[in-house]
Design an enzyme around this catalytic site. Sequence first.
Site, short mmCIF file in Angstrom:
data_model
loop_
_atom_site.label_atom_id
_atom_site.label_comp_id
_atom_site.label_asym_id
_atom_site.label_seq_id
_atom_site.Cartn_x
_atom_site.Cartn_y
_atom_site.Cartn_z
N ASP A 13 0.84 -1.19 0.00
CA ASP A 13 0.00 0.00 0.00
C ASP A 13 0.88 1.25 0.00
O ASP A 13 1.72 1.42 0.90
CB ASP A 13 -0.91 0.02 1.23
CG ASP A 13 -1.97 -1.07 1.19
OD1 ASP A 13 -2.16 -1.67 0.12
OD2 ASP A 13 -2.59 -1.31 2.24
N LYS A 40 -6.00 -7.20 0.01
CA LYS A 40 -7.14 -7.73 0.76
C LYS A 40 -6.88 -9.13 1.28
O LYS A 40 -7.28 -9.47 2.39
CB LYS A 40 -8.41 -7.70 -0.11
CG LYS A 40 -8.83 -6.30 -0.52
CD LYS A 40 -10.23 -6.26 -1.06
CE LYS A 40 -11.27 -6.43 0.02
NZ LYS A 40 -11.26 -5.34 1.02
N ASN A 182 -19.57 -4.58 1.39
CA ASN A 182 -19.94 -3.36 2.09
C ASN A 182 -21.18 -2.79 1.44
O ASN A 182 -21.72 -3.36 0.47
CB ASN A 182 -18.77 -2.36 2.12
CG ASN A 182 -18.34 -1.88 0.74
OD1 ASN A 182 -19.12 -1.91 -0.22
ND2 ASN A 182 -17.10 -1.44 0.64
N ALA A 215 -19.59 2.96 10.10
CA ALA A 215 -19.78 3.34 11.50
C ALA A 215 -21.11 2.89 12.06
O ALA A 215 -21.30 2.81 13.28
CB ALA A 215 -19.65 4.86 11.64
N THR A 216 -22.06 2.55 11.18
CA THR A 216 -23.39 2.12 11.64
C THR A 216 -23.37 0.69 12.18
O THR A 216 -24.17 0.33 13.04
CB THR A 216 -24.40 2.22 10.48
OG1 THR A 216 -24.40 3.56 9.98
CG2 THR A 216 -25.81 1.86 10.94
N ASP A 245 -11.44 -5.63 5.90
CA ASP A 245 -10.65 -6.86 5.95
C ASP A 245 -10.43 -7.32 7.40
O ASP A 245 -10.44 -8.51 7.68
CB ASP A 245 -9.30 -6.66 5.27
CG ASP A 245 -9.45 -6.37 3.78
OD1 ASP A 245 -10.40 -6.90 3.17
OD2 ASP A 245 -8.64 -5.60 3.24
N ARG A 278 -6.42 3.78 13.91
CA ARG A 278 -4.99 3.75 13.63
C ARG A 278 -4.76 3.91 12.14
O ARG A 278 -5.62 3.57 11.33
CB ARG A 278 -4.39 2.40 14.09
CG ARG A 278 -4.63 2.08 15.55
CD ARG A 278 -4.27 0.63 15.85
NE ARG A 278 -4.42 0.31 17.25
CZ ARG A 278 -4.33 -0.92 17.76
NH1 ARG A 278 -4.07 -1.95 16.97
NH2 ARG A 278 -4.48 -1.12 19.05
N GLY A 280 -3.09 3.09 8.44
CA GLY A 280 -2.63 1.92 7.72
C GLY A 280 -3.64 0.79 7.74
O GLY A 280 -4.66 0.84 8.45
#
Length: 297
Positions: A13, A40, A182, A215-216, A245, A278, A280
């Site tokens: 990444d 992933k 998602n 966040a839900t 992941d 965090r 990364g």
Amino acid sequence: MTHIAVLGSANMDLVTYVGKAPQRGETVTGREFRTIPGGKGANQAIAAARAGATVSMIGAVGNDAFGARLRDTLEHSGVDTDFLRTVEGPSGTAHIVVDDEGGNAIVVIPGANGTVDHLSPGDEGVIATADALLLQLEIPTAAVVAGAQAARRHGIRTVLTPSPVQPLPPELLAAIDLLVPNEYEAVTLTGRTDPREAAATLLDLVPEVVVTLGATGCLYLTRGAEPLVVPAPRVRAVDSTGAGDTFVGTLAVALAEEKPVREALSWAAAAAAISVQREGASASMPYRPEIEAQYSA
């Protein structure tokens, strides 16, 4: 100990942190750049290992510095890399822009991952010994189908993250036990804008569906039962890269340990909540004691 097999990608990444992501044609100044092992497949493998499983990674890296670092990172996280091949050419890369709200935009260049278009000798044997096989779509679809069908032959639970989102062939869907898109992926796959309707449509194709809602929290559906909504812990997100992941890798461990579904989903949501605080992807993934502490909070 629970054994999770992962057939998927390993990328380096290349992450740029900015206040606001640039629009088309716009140039902005970023505040930081990092190279962080990810992909992933590798992300899910690391998440599962840190959650307490024995993990085997099946895939490929290039014979470059990124490939050596990817392998080293996996091994230091406790992932078995005996079936992670090294091939001529560059490793896969993901070019990621992260804004101050923790959102991200990603361009993936497959590199060595593009060579994983079939199962190699020994791969099916690893899959046959696992409690679950984790799959994603950052390697050629032919290999994903072959892996899922191998797992089905041996009665191994298959979990598919349909990302990057693309049409799913019938032969792949026929071999999938749990689909974990998602919200965006669920909508794209079904054309339904409501997550519940999208999940219900997907449930016609596979036995179980979890739609992650950021966040839900998440929405779980299985045939013959009422939908289950599990909220996520309320935290301030710094970087959401790898959160999905983290969720999937941790969920696979929880389900393999035969935790009740609601508990397994809450446990995975707790892990994802830690990771978004965090920076990364693989670097942000929590270890089991951290997950247990967050889950109990």
